[in-house]
Design an enzyme around this catalytic site. Structure first.
Site, PDB file in Angstrom:
ATOM      1  N   SER A   1      33.312  22.843  21.922  1.00  0.00           N
ATOM      2  CA  SER A   1      33.505  24.136  22.591  1.00  0.00           C
ATOM      3  C   SER A   1      33.279  25.217  21.539  1.00  0.00           C
ATOM      4  CB  SER A   1      34.951  24.222  23.100  1.00  0.00           C
ATOM      5  OG  SER A   1      35.308  25.540  23.440  1.00  0.00           O
TER       6      SER A   1
ATOM      7  N   TYR B   1      44.139  22.906  22.448  1.00  0.00           N
ATOM      8  CA  TYR B   1      42.705  22.842  22.754  1.00  0.00           C
ATOM      9  C   TYR B   1      41.880  23.195  21.522  1.00  0.00           C
ATOM     10  CZ  TYR B   1      38.472  23.534  25.618  1.00  0.00           C
ATOM     11  OH  TYR B   1      37.216  23.453  26.173  1.00  0.00           O
TER      12      TYR B   1
END
Ligand code: NAD
Length: 324
Positions: A206, A219
């Site tokens: 990401s 995350y």
């Protein structure tokens, strides 16, 4: 007409007659010469022998560059994973799907890939938060197909909360699914890739593998972790013709993101369009979502012979977000 070693017709260059072409690089490195791979093979052989490096692998213009390959994509019943699975199948690869969902929806997805792309499709319901089912999934793929060429570690979940209030079980689940699962799949898949002297591992990280945002402790930690795992895998496997790269998307329009839009609109008291532009895409300079098709096409490229020298990278697909 000659084609520089590439799958892309846009790179065709007009040439009055087949001949070796010195690229710009020669001006800076005169001892290195590059040659075009000519469409006319007789001419290309003679010219390749005239240059002082071995002729590179000749890449063909082909619509199905992954014919005969076998791919496994974790978290591919939805969103990015499904987009990547469809792109790999369209390029000719058999695919093993994984992820949660209603059994009738998964069966329909499998049937659609078979009928659209004419490749074999299998499904594993393995839970990516648990080591033993992950090992079982890789074993199943090897038993069914006898090989595993392309591994896409994509399964992931999200939870947003301030650090002091971050639920411990959410931290554990995110680390397990977004990071540790890639360790378990890679560990189980590498021996067979080494035997075949071919492997492509693609980790869906990401933009949050490169930069942070508040309230996403687990995350961001997991995605930074998977970028590190990507580099280690690349270094350890490079000599076996196995590459490992991370893809770092910014916001991609998927069910995961769609689920956030209405909630954010309610909590901020603003319309959906404003949530998309000013909240979700606030950091994304091109102000548009990346698409699962863009990520699928990039994955096909990374899995192809053309990407043999690309390894250990973290490729942003974020409309300029991490250029800030
Ligand atoms: P999604 O929710 O649409 O898909 C997630 C997939 O993972 C589903 O198939 C789901 O069933 C599967 N999954 C979840 N938990 C699992 C588990 N324990 N075991 C097996 N499968 C499990 O999400 P998405 O947006 O497509 O995200 C896919 C990946 O892309 C994630 O790693 C995510 O972090 C990453 N990513 C997404 C975006 C985005 O904007 N959507 C941006 C950057 C990175």
């Amino acid at each position: 007409m000659c084609a520089i070693a590439s799958d892309y017709p846009a790179l065709l260059i007009a040439s009055p007659k087949p001949r070796a072409i010195d690229c710009l690089a020669n001006r800076h490195f005169p001892s290195i010469q590059w040659s075009c791979n000519f469409a006319t093979t007789t001419a290309h052989r003679t010219e390749d022998q005239a240059v002082n490096i071995q002729a590179p692998l000749q890449l063909q213009l082909t619509a199905r560059p992954l014919d005969g390959r076998v791919s496994l994509i974790t978290g591919s019943t939805s969103g990015i994973g499904l987009g990547i699975a469809r792109a790999l199948a369209a390029a000719g690869s058999a695919v093993v799907l994984n992820g949660f969902g209603k059994s009738e929806d998964i069966a329909e997805t499998q049937a659609r890939i078979v009928s659209e792309f004419g490749v074999q499709v299998r499904y594993s319901s393995a839970d990516m938060s648990k080591a033993a089912p992950i090992a079982g999934m890789i074993a199943m793929a090897l038993e069914v197909f006898g090989r595993l060429d392309i591994l896409v570690n994509n399964a992931g979940i999200q939870h947003v909360a301030p650090l002091e209030q971050f639920p411990i079980e959410k931290w554990d689940a995110i680390l397990a699914i977004n990071l540790s699962s890639a360790f378990h799949t890679t560990r189980a898949a590498l021996p067979s890739m080494r035997r075949n002297k071919f492997g492509r591992i693609i980790n869906v990280a990401s933009a949050h593998g490169l930069v942070a945002s508040p309230f996403k402790a687990a995350y961001v930690a997991a995605k930074h972790g998977i970028v590190g795992l990507t580099k280690v895998t690349a270094l350890e496997a490079a000599e076996a013709n196995i590459t490992c790269n991370a893809i770092c998307p910014g916001y991609v329009y998927t069910p995961l993101v769609e689920a956030q839009i209405d909630g954010q609109a309610q909590s901020h008291g603003i319309p959906r369009e404003q949530v998309i532009r000013d909240v979700l895409l606030a950091q994304q300079p091109n102000k548009r979502f990346a698409t699962v098709e863009e990520l699928g096409t990039l994955s096909v490229f990374l899995a192809s012979d053309a990407a043999a020298s690309i390894t250990g990278t973290a490729l942003p697909v974020d409309g300029g977000w991490t250029a800030h």
